[in-house]
Design a protein around this motif. Structure first.
Motif, PDB file in Angstrom:
ATOM      1  N   ASP A 403       3.868  12.341  -5.055  1.00 53.01           N
ATOM      2  CA  ASP A 403       4.326  11.888  -6.362  1.00 53.01           C
ATOM      3  C   ASP A 403       3.973  10.416  -6.480  1.00 53.01           C
ATOM      4  O   ASP A 403       4.266   9.636  -5.572  1.00 53.01           O
ATOM      5  CB  ASP A 403       5.843  12.073  -6.511  1.00 53.01           C
ATOM      6  CG  ASP A 403       6.217  13.505  -6.827  1.00 53.01           C
ATOM      7  OD1 ASP A 403       5.669  14.053  -7.791  1.00 53.01           O
ATOM      8  OD2 ASP A 403       7.065  14.073  -6.107  1.00 53.01           O
ATOM      9  N   LYS A 404       3.341  10.062  -7.580  1.00 57.51           N
ATOM     10  CA  LYS A 404       2.949   8.664  -7.793  1.00 57.51           C
ATOM     11  C   LYS A 404       4.025   7.959  -8.604  1.00 57.51           C
ATOM     12  O   LYS A 404       4.395   8.409  -9.692  1.00 57.51           O
ATOM     13  CB  LYS A 404       1.607   8.610  -8.526  1.00 57.51           C
ATOM     14  CG  LYS A 404       0.934   7.245  -8.493  1.00 57.51           C
ATOM     15  CD  LYS A 404       0.367   6.967  -7.117  1.00 57.51           C
ATOM     16  CE  LYS A 404      -0.413   5.651  -7.100  1.00 57.51           C
ATOM     17  NZ  LYS A 404      -1.661   5.729  -7.871  1.00 57.51           N
ATOM     18  N   ARG A 405       4.539   6.866  -8.076  1.00 57.08           N
ATOM     19  CA  ARG A 405       5.607   6.137  -8.748  1.00 57.08           C
ATOM     20  C   ARG A 405       5.298   4.647  -8.725  1.00 57.08           C
ATOM     21  O   ARG A 405       5.372   3.997  -7.680  1.00 57.08           O
ATOM     22  CB  ARG A 405       6.955   6.393  -8.074  1.00 57.08           C
ATOM     23  CG  ARG A 405       7.343   7.874  -8.037  1.00 57.08           C
ATOM     24  CD  ARG A 405       8.575   8.116  -7.196  1.00 57.08           C
ATOM     25  NE  ARG A 405       8.841   9.545  -7.041  1.00 57.08           N
ATOM     26  CZ  ARG A 405       9.793  10.049  -6.255  1.00 57.08           C
ATOM     27  NH1 ARG A 405      10.572   9.225  -5.547  1.00 57.08           N
ATOM     28  NH2 ARG A 405       9.969  11.352  -6.167  1.00 57.08           N
ATOM     29  N   SER A 406       4.919   4.128  -9.907  1.00 56.23           N
ATOM     30  CA  SER A 406       4.636   2.688 -10.058  1.00 56.23           C
ATOM     31  C   SER A 406       3.617   2.190  -9.032  1.00 56.23           C
ATOM     32  O   SER A 406       3.830   1.169  -8.375  1.00 56.23           O
ATOM     33  CB  SER A 406       5.940   1.882  -9.943  1.00 56.23           C
ATOM     34  OG  SER A 406       6.867   2.294 -10.924  1.00 56.23           O
ATOM     35  N   GLY A 407       2.544   2.947  -8.874  1.00 56.63           N
ATOM     36  CA  GLY A 407       1.487   2.541  -7.963  1.00 56.63           C
ATOM     37  C   GLY A 407       1.723   2.899  -6.511  1.00 56.63           C
ATOM     38  O   GLY A 407       0.851   2.723  -5.672  1.00 56.63           O
ATOM     39  N   ARG A 408       2.920   3.386  -6.199  1.00 62.23           N
ATOM     40  CA  ARG A 408       3.257   3.742  -4.822  1.00 62.23           C
ATOM     41  C   ARG A 408       3.473   5.254  -4.757  1.00 62.23           C
ATOM     42  O   ARG A 408       4.146   5.836  -5.591  1.00 62.23           O
ATOM     43  CB  ARG A 408       4.528   3.009  -4.395  1.00 62.23           C
ATOM     44  CG  ARG A 408       4.996   3.267  -2.970  1.00 62.23           C
ATOM     45  CD  ARG A 408       6.144   2.305  -2.658  1.00 62.23           C
ATOM     46  NE  ARG A 408       6.660   2.455  -1.310  1.00 62.23           N
ATOM     47  CZ  ARG A 408       7.742   3.157  -1.002  1.00 62.23           C
ATOM     48  NH1 ARG A 408       8.432   3.777  -1.948  1.00 62.23           N
ATOM     49  NH2 ARG A 408       8.150   3.228   0.251  1.00 62.23           N
ATOM     50  N   ALA A 409       2.901   5.880  -3.749  1.00 60.16           N
ATOM     51  CA  ALA A 409       3.013   7.326  -3.621  1.00 60.16           C
ATOM     52  C   ALA A 409       4.105   7.709  -2.642  1.00 60.16           C
ATOM     53  O   ALA A 409       4.251   7.094  -1.582  1.00 60.16           O
ATOM     54  CB  ALA A 409       1.677   7.909  -3.160  1.00 60.16           C
ATOM     55  N   VAL A 410       4.862   8.730  -3.022  1.00 63.28           N
ATOM     56  CA  VAL A 410       5.784   9.379  -2.093  1.00 63.28           C
ATOM     57  C   VAL A 410       5.081  10.640  -1.597  1.00 63.28           C
ATOM     58  O   VAL A 410       4.901  11.603  -2.341  1.00 63.28           O
ATOM     59  CB  VAL A 410       7.120   9.728  -2.763  1.00 63.28           C
ATOM     60  CG1 VAL A 410       8.027  10.456  -1.778  1.00 63.28           C
ATOM     61  CG2 VAL A 410       7.799   8.474  -3.293  1.00 63.28           C
ATOM     62  N   VAL A 411       4.640  10.615  -0.367  1.00 65.95           N
ATOM     63  CA  VAL A 411       3.820  11.688   0.194  1.00 65.95           C
ATOM     64  C   VAL A 411       4.714  12.709   0.875  1.00 65.95           C
ATOM     65  O   VAL A 411       5.521  12.359   1.745  1.00 65.95           O
ATOM     66  CB  VAL A 411       2.793  11.127   1.195  1.00 65.95           C
ATOM     67  CG1 VAL A 411       1.934  12.241   1.767  1.00 65.95           C
ATOM     68  CG2 VAL A 411       1.920  10.072   0.516  1.00 65.95           C
ATOM     69  N   THR A 412       4.568  13.984   0.481  1.00 60.95           N
ATOM     70  CA  THR A 412       5.401  15.029   1.080  1.00 60.95           C
ATOM     71  C   THR A 412       4.637  15.909   2.058  1.00 60.95           C
ATOM     72  O   THR A 412       5.260  16.612   2.857  1.00 60.95           O
ATOM     73  CB  THR A 412       6.019  15.916  -0.013  1.00 60.95           C
ATOM     74  OG1 THR A 412       4.969  16.467  -0.831  1.00 60.95           O
ATOM     75  CG2 THR A 412       6.952  15.110  -0.898  1.00 60.95           C
TER      76      THR A 412
END
Length: 483
Positions: A403-412
């Motif tokens: 998930d991309k959030r404000s240029g930072r990805a939360v990688v699952t």
């Protein structure tokens, strides 16, 4: 209404279409269905019309306007149980009004399949549908009409709802029918061996209509697959010959009939040109001159843009249809053998290319499709590249969920998918550990990322033992991909 048993899969599509037909609005409603040839549109819409007591009509290619209207009139007459002479000489507006009124009285629907064939000689048809729709919205007629128009020429179908076109803003459903995924294709063909299924899918993709074109039984083993390929997609005398199908698919769309440039672009992409600059280099043409034809091919479904949300680079261009890719990478280079009835030899010589440039990338696609079907909770599943500044290297990640959030990805999930003839081992897991650390160093959240190893041939015992000890590792073999 329940979906008929003969309609394999398509649960979401059937639900959407049933909801369209059963909507309580008493005014006329319009729907658009599109998809590549042989993807199963007609089969699905015939079943829908049958279940709801509707009228299904199909346009015929290269038929003149007068025969087309008379054919439509005959369909209406049979549906109404009247003599065809009562509507035989009616114009398009009268025919459409009559068909919509008749189907509305039975709470059914009117399906017009392959509308672009009629539009070739009667371009006013979308405007007439707009007129009838607008009259219904104003309470001036066409109560409870349900009309679905369908077509295989995706560029034409896309334009129906675009810009200032007549039907823009009037269709309540715009359904693009996709080919079967790997598990559904295997069931459709009756193939139980996962190794055969993934190779068959990499050659043909998931278009269900190809099964009826095969003149030999579906392969059950890898040995049978070799003979099947030689006797079908590499045999110029067969309807399933990849060269005939590739040309037919392109000629199906009126934008590309006879265009050597479009054929050349597709061939360049199949050869590995993944950007306009690389395509221009292969074709010895300036990049700027190719922008519009590349975009047209992508809009019509012949090429695909694969976006990398992690780095927001320019998208990678690939060939969308597997049988077109197969033709360009296998049949064209082996043309002399194929044309002289030595297809078995051509297939034998093409094995390295097939494994590296078709089966390998397709296996990665199947791994990503499998992950999407698992509803893993990620916003996107794709492939990406990680730059290792210390080592001055780039590392490809075959499967990543994020998930991309404000240029930072939360990688699952971070995954490796390799279609090699050897089993995967602990070294693959070590590489994924390193990639997870690199992503974290670059500011992405990998704290809950699962590591996944996808394998065509299974796993070594040491990797299995390691995976059993860790709760952040999953191993996905070929039989699992087909579940």
């Amino acid at each position: 209404m329940h979906k008929p048993e003969r309609v394999l899969a398509r649960d979401a599509e059937w639900s959407a279409l049933a909801q369209f037909v059963e909507h309580p609005d008493n005014r006329m409603r319009l729907g658009v269905v599109s998809g590549r040839r042989r993807v199963g549109k007609s089969f699905l819409l015939r079943a829908l019309a049958e279940v709801y007591g509707g009228l299904y009509v199909t346009a015929v290619a290269e038929e003149g306007v007068v025969p087309a209207r008379r054919r439509f009139a005959g369909d209406i007459a049979r549906y109404a149980g009247i003599g065809p002479e009562l509507v035989a000489d009616a114009g398009w507006e009268s025919l459409l009004t009559t068909a919509i009124d008749l189907t509305a009285r039975r709470n059914g629907l009117l399906v017009i399949d392959e509308l672009p064939y009629w539009m070739a000689h009667s371009p006013e048809l979308p405007g007439l549908l707009q007129l009838l729709y607008d009259q219904s919205q104003a309470g001036l007629g066409q109560e409870r009409g349900r009309v679905i128009v369908c077509g295989s020429a995706i560029s034409v179908m896309n334009e129906l709802l675009s810009g200032t076109k007549a039907l823009r803003g009037r269709a309540s459903i715009d359904l693009r029918l996709q080919p079967f995924d790997l598990p559904t294709m295997a069931r459709h063909w009756g193939v139980d061996d996962p190794a055969v299924a993934v190779r068959l899918h990499s050659v043909l993709g998931g278009a269900p209509g190809y099964r009826n074109l095969a003149n030999v039984p579906a392969p059950r083993t890898l040995a049978e697959l070799d003979g099947w390929v030689a006797a079908t997609v590499l045999d110029p005398s067969q309807a399933l010959f990849s060269g005939s199908e590739a040309e037919y698919l392109l000629r199906e769309d009126p934008r590309f009939t006879g265009s050597s440039l479009h054929y050349a672009i597709i061939n360049a992409v199949a050869q590995g040109a993944t950007s306009p600059a690389k395509i221009g280099g292969l074709l010895e043409q300036p990049r700027g001159s190719l922008t519009r034809p590349i975009e047209a091919l992508a809009g019509a479904g012949f090429l695909r843009y694969d976006h990398d949300p992690l780095w927001e680079r320019r998208p990678v261009i690939t060939v969308a249809d597997p049988i077109v890719r197969f033709h360009n990478l296998i049949a064209v280079p082996q043309r002399d053998l194929v044309d002289t009835s030595r297809s078995a030899e051509a297939w034998r010589r093409a094995q390295p290319t097939f494994t590296a440039r078709i089966l390998g990338p397709h296996f990665e696609d199947c791994a990503r499709a499998w992950l999407r079907a698992q509803d893993a909770g990620a916003g996107q599943v794709t492939a990406t590249v990680v730059n290792d500044a210390s080592g001055r290297a780039k590392h490809e990640i075959d499967v990543i969920a994020l998930d991309k959030r404000s240029g930072r990805a939360v990688v699952t999930l971070i995954g490796e998918a390799k279609a090699t003839i050897t089993k995967r081992g602990v070294a693959d897991l070590d590489r994924l550990d390193r990639l997870r650390a690199l992503l974290a160093e670059q500011g992405h959240d990998t704290s809950s990322a699962t590591l996944a190893v996808f394998s065509l041939e299974g796993f070594h015992a040491d990797l299995k033992a390691t995976a059993d000890r860790r709760d952040d590792v999953i191993l996905v073999d070929l039989p699992t991909l087909l579940k």
